[in-house]
Every structure is written in C-alpha cells, then in structure tokens.
Design an enzyme around this catalytic site. Sequence first.
Site, PDB file in Angstrom:
ATOM      1  N   GLU A 438      29.203  30.946  25.113  1.00 14.16           N
ATOM      2  CA  GLU A 438      29.909  31.769  24.134  1.00 14.16           C
ATOM      3  C   GLU A 438      31.351  31.299  23.990  1.00 14.16           C
ATOM      4  O   GLU A 438      32.102  31.236  24.972  1.00 14.16           O
ATOM      5  CB  GLU A 438      29.879  33.229  24.595  1.00 14.16           C
ATOM      6  CG  GLU A 438      30.688  34.157  23.735  1.00 14.16           C
ATOM      7  CD  GLU A 438      30.844  35.540  24.380  1.00 14.16           C
ATOM      8  OE1 GLU A 438      30.266  35.776  25.455  1.00 14.16           O
ATOM      9  OE2 GLU A 438      31.571  36.358  23.798  1.00 14.16           O
ATOM     10  N   ASP A 511      30.025  36.073  28.181  1.00 14.17           N
ATOM     11  CA  ASP A 511      30.931  36.924  28.945  1.00 14.17           C
ATOM     12  C   ASP A 511      30.243  38.208  29.379  1.00 14.17           C
ATOM     13  O   ASP A 511      29.303  38.670  28.738  1.00 14.17           O
ATOM     14  CB  ASP A 511      32.157  37.295  28.092  1.00 14.17           C
ATOM     15  CG  ASP A 511      33.037  36.084  27.853  1.00 14.17           C
ATOM     16  OD1 ASP A 511      32.916  35.105  28.621  1.00 14.17           O
ATOM     17  OD2 ASP A 511      33.829  36.113  26.884  1.00 14.17           O
ATOM     18  N   ASP A 513      30.879  41.167  28.982  1.00  9.35           N
ATOM     19  CA  ASP A 513      31.393  42.324  28.241  1.00  9.35           C
ATOM     20  C   ASP A 513      30.443  42.639  27.092  1.00  9.35           C
ATOM     21  O   ASP A 513      29.368  42.051  26.987  1.00  9.35           O
ATOM     22  CB  ASP A 513      32.817  42.062  27.744  1.00  9.35           C
ATOM     23  CG  ASP A 513      32.869  40.855  26.817  1.00  9.35           C
ATOM     24  OD1 ASP A 513      31.791  40.330  26.450  1.00  9.35           O
ATOM     25  OD2 ASP A 513      33.981  40.421  26.467  1.00  9.35           O
ATOM     26  N   ASP A 515      30.672  42.078  23.858  1.00 14.56           N
ATOM     27  CA  ASP A 515      30.401  40.973  22.937  1.00 14.56           C
ATOM     28  C   ASP A 515      29.368  40.015  23.529  1.00 14.56           C
ATOM     29  O   ASP A 515      28.478  39.527  22.841  1.00 14.56           O
ATOM     30  CB  ASP A 515      31.692  40.199  22.627  1.00 14.56           C
ATOM     31  CG  ASP A 515      32.530  40.917  21.578  1.00 14.56           C
ATOM     32  OD1 ASP A 515      32.057  41.961  21.062  1.00 14.56           O
ATOM     33  OD2 ASP A 515      33.650  40.448  21.293  1.00 14.56           O
TER      34      ASP A 515
END
Length: 650
Positions: A438, A511, A513, A515
């Site tokens: 990413e 990641d 998180d 996203d």
Amino acid sequence: MAEKKTYEAKDIVVLEGLDAVRMRPGMYIGTTGPKGLHHLLWEIVDNSIDELANGHGDTIIVTLEEDGSAQVEDNGRGIPVDPHPTMKVSGLEVVFTQLHAGGKFGNDNYNFSGGLHGVGASVTNALSRWLNVNVFREGFEYEMGFESKGTTHIKSGAVRFPLHKVGKTTQTGTIVRFLPDDRVFEDITFDFDTVSRRLRELAFLNKGIKILLIDERNLEDGEPHTEVYKYDGGLSDFVKYLNENKTVEQSKPIYFEAKSELCEISCAMQYTNSYTENTFSYVNNIPTPEGGTHETGLKSAFTRALTDLGRKNNLLKDKDSLIGEDYREGLSTVLAIKMRNVQFEGQTKTKLGNMEIRPEVENLAYTQLITFLEKPENKSILELAISKGKNAAKVREAARKAKEITRAKNSLENFNLVGKLSSCTGKKVELNELFIVEGDSAGGSAKMARDRSFQAILPLRGKPLNAEKKRLAQVLANEEIRTLISALGTGIGEDFNLNNLKYHKVIILSDADQDGAHIRAILLTFFFRYMKDLVTSGHVYIGLPPLYRVAKKDHIEYVYSDIELPAVIEKVGKGYTLQRYKGLGEMNPEQLWETTMDPKARSLMRVTLEDAANAELMITTLMGDNIDARKAYISRHANFNKNDKFKPVN
Ligand code: TSJ
C-alpha cells in the site's frame, strides 16, 4: 379480440380417430411419465381458459378427486351440443372423439389457442379409463360419458352413455371429469405442486380469472386443501411474485399491453439489485424458456426506448455508449403474447420462430414503453433504468479492459504495463513472492528492503482505491489492479489458469489502520470473485507489519499487536524507547526487511476462502449505502490491529 361469428358444430374439423393415440401416446403427449399425465389435465384446463379469456365466464375450479380422477369446471357458455351436420353426432361428441377437433382448429371463434401439442380434449379422453362431461347451456343440463375398454388400443374413449338431457338449469358452463388410464401411465397420481404451479401461472397470465384448486385426496382433518389464484394485476403481479425474495428497486413495475392484427402482447418489468437478467416469456399461455422472436423484439424495443428517452431527457450524453444488456442488469421481465399459427423451434421446441413477430412486438412495445416512461409519475423509473444502464456499462467496460490486458500478457506491450511492478530475477515460481504494498512510499521502502532474487514488489496507490464508493468491478479499471492481474499471469474469470501463476506467494502488505483494512478487503474481494482458485489453493497471504518498536540500547523488540505490548515493555525494562508505526512508510528498508519481509523473521497469514468471502461482506458494508450498518461494522471491528481471526503461518 371480440368474436362476432357464432359457433356451429360444422366448424369442427375432423382429422383422425383415437386409436392412434393409444397406440402411440408418446406421439401426442410426449411421454407416459408424469409430464404426459399432467398434460391430460392441461388439455382440459386450456379449453376452459380459452373460453374465459374470450370473455365468457370468470371462474375455473380444478378438483383432484379422491378416486384419482381430476375434474375441471368452468362457468363459460358450455360446449355446444347441437348435432354436427356431416358427422351426424353432437359437437360435444366430436370434441371428445375426434383428434384435432374442437374450437382450436378450423374455426375463428377462438383466435389464439394454446396446447403445446395442440391435440385437444380427445387425447385426454383416449388416454383415460373414463371421462364424463356435463354441459349447462341454453336452459338445460346435458351429460355424456366415455370409457376405454380392454387392451390398450381398442375401443378407446368409446361412448359409455350417449348425450342426454339431465334437466333444466339456469346456469351455464362445462364440467369434465376423467380418470387417467393406469394401463397407459406409469403412475396416475397428480402432483399437487405441479398442478398448483401451472394454475397459478395461468391465473397470472389471464388477469382477473379466478382459479380454485381443491385437493380431496388424503384428507387428514376432513377439510380438502384449497387454493385460490386470482390476479387483477396480471403480469404486473407475476413479476412482483417472481421478485418476492429479491430486493426490488422500484415498487411499481413497468407494465403495458397492446394489440394488433398479428398479435396481442402484455409485459411487466421490474428492477432488482441483483446482477442477473431474468426473462419469462409465453406464447398463447405456453412458456417459451428458449425465448424467440417475441423476446428479441421486446429487447430491441427496451434498448431503443431507453436510449431515445435518455438522450431526450439529457440523462445520457453522447459519450455514453450503452448496449442492451446494460439496461437489463437486475431486470426481471415477463412477456406474454397471443398469436395464430405459432411455429416453435429450438432444442426443446420451446422457442418462438415466427419471424414476422419480431418487428411487430418491437413496434408495439416501443410505443407502449415510451408512453409509460414519459408519464410524469414514472419519471423515477426512467431515471432508475438509465442510471442502472450507465453503471452496468461502466462495469462492463472495466472488465473488458482488464481482460484485454491479461490476454496481452505474453506480448511485448505487456512490459510497459508492468512498469510499476518491480519483478524479481529468480525464475522458480514456487519460490517467488509478490508483495502488494500500500502506498508509493512503502513501495519504495519495500523495493529497497527486498531480496530481489525471489521477491517482487507491486505498489498500490491507496488514494484512488479508497476514495469514494467504488463498485468492485470498477476497481478493475484501476491501473494498478490491471497491472496486478498481468503480473500474476493467471488471467481472470473464465480465463483463469492457476498453472500460469508466476508467484506462489501473493502477499498483501497494508497498514494496520482502516485504510489498510479497506484495501485488503478490496483485494480479497477481487481475488474471491475473479481468482477464487488462487485463494482456495492457498497462494494468498497477508503480511503482518509490526505496530511498535521497543528499543533499549542494542536490544530491539518488535510488537505486532496491542495485546502483546505491556508484556514486551516489562521484559525490556526501564529506560526503553517506544516507537509506534502509523504506517509501513515510517519504517526504513532494514526495519521492513527484518520485521515483515524476511522469511526467517516475519509472520504471514494464509488467507482462507472464508476470509475472502468475508471480505465481500466487509466491503459491501464498508462501501455500501447503508450508513448505519457501516458505522456498526466499523465500531465492531474498530481494532484493526488484532488480526486475531487469522492464523499466522510463517
Ligand atoms: F376440453 C374440453 F373440451 F373438454 C373442455 C372444454 C373442458 C372444459 C372443462 C371446458 C370446456 C369448455 C368449452 N368450456 N367452454 C367451452 N366453450 C365452447 O366450447 C364453446 C361454447 C360456445 C360457443 C359458441 O359459439 O356459442 C363456442 C364454443 C367453442
């Protein structure tokens, strides 16, 4: 169609005797299995339907009797009983003893009559042990009985007692009761569901007609099982019924009727949120599952009407190039036409072949569709149809592009497309790994960190993927996804071939998180839908980057979840420094290698089909229209760091 002519017995054209039917039942009813058995009943019911559909009477009662016989009763005019001039017998007797006799052939009283084999009530008589008729007509009740005796091919349907007056009556109508011959059929038991399904269908196809089904067999509580079918909305009710278990996108279906010299048509359409098109068509009440010229005509009309109205109302721009299929994504359609001289063709003779019908249906339907969709109260339906069409076109275009690119995978051009991919040098696909990373910065780190002899890096830009709501197939339009497809080498969908896989480990590195979770979900959904075998064969993994770095002098510990953190801090002891990684991009190449990419140190989670299927749910919730569901989902899965549902492998 109003009928002006009156019926006389001489109108009945006589063609053949009944013995032929018992000699070769298959020739007339196709089979002596359950289908043929029920055909006997349909021949009778069809006659009542014709009478009612022509405006005489409104009710049909079908009774499955305890003795195994079936009875059909209508409140039409009653079968004519006057003597046939040349046959010297009553019209009624001709109907039941002469093949191809009856209102169906050689007379214009009935315009459009059904019967796949079109052989009439005489076939039912020929293949019954006995058959009784009661006619209520012009002030009197009449009765006549037939029976089939002895061996299978003689005296079939012979007159048991001749036509006679029973008495006076004020009612009109016809009652026919018959017992299928167990010397002809393997099993003479009528199947309730088969009968029910067909009668319901006939009620939908002939709006306003009331059909009762009474089952007198195997009574338990003394009450016969009774069902009533009556649909004043006709095909409109039919299409709603078909969509009952789907999510519909318009409450009121598109509906129209029209007639011309050649045919009568009626049609109902309703959009659902599914991706498939569903069409049921009929000719003279007979299903045409193979379609044919009537369906083709309707489809052309629908495409043309929507395109024309879309342009006219500025809902479509010049650049929009939609094809018929686009407008039909998620559309359920019922089309019924009535016509003369039906020609069936196709594998199972259930496809309408009459060429003249195609332009006829197209013209009638086009005019009606325009009229319907131009009504102010139907504006939202027009808008729905156009927006569904545009969406489907976008998806189709994206899928086409993706396919095109994968097809070109072995050509030189492909090199340019894989520009973003940093491939590895090793040629052993079993050892090779593809990291889908990413973000460009993490991609840059990964490129520097990797062992290029077996590790390839494909950076995905996060932004375009998790921007607004995107349907999965639109993701295919995304350049990186297309690069991914060609990098893997397998092709997608029907073209997918696992043997061409160039990396035996496909590792998603995003990641920890929201996203990152989102991108993971998109990728898993993509693999699940378009490369299912890649997942089932265990080639898809999720990389686990650490969340924290706990360091004291030369001693460094990486922590992969919040749960572990306190224990690690305690172990390292006072004077430690704690670094929290907010994303892969914060790690330098060495750290990324040590923690996430080095096969000796990293942990990977192998993705199962369940995870991928779940991703689908995840994505529909995260990206879908239901905001409450999305909020609930996010708060339920708020801790994206745990990953506890995955099992690490290595
Ligand atoms: F299939 C069948 F023939 F056995 C049968 C026919 C069975 C049942 C239950 C009903 C019927 C049937 C036939 N119901 N209604 C009629 N109507 C006529 O045959 C009919 C009546 C009047 C006139 C007319 O011109 O006066 C013409 C016809 C064909």
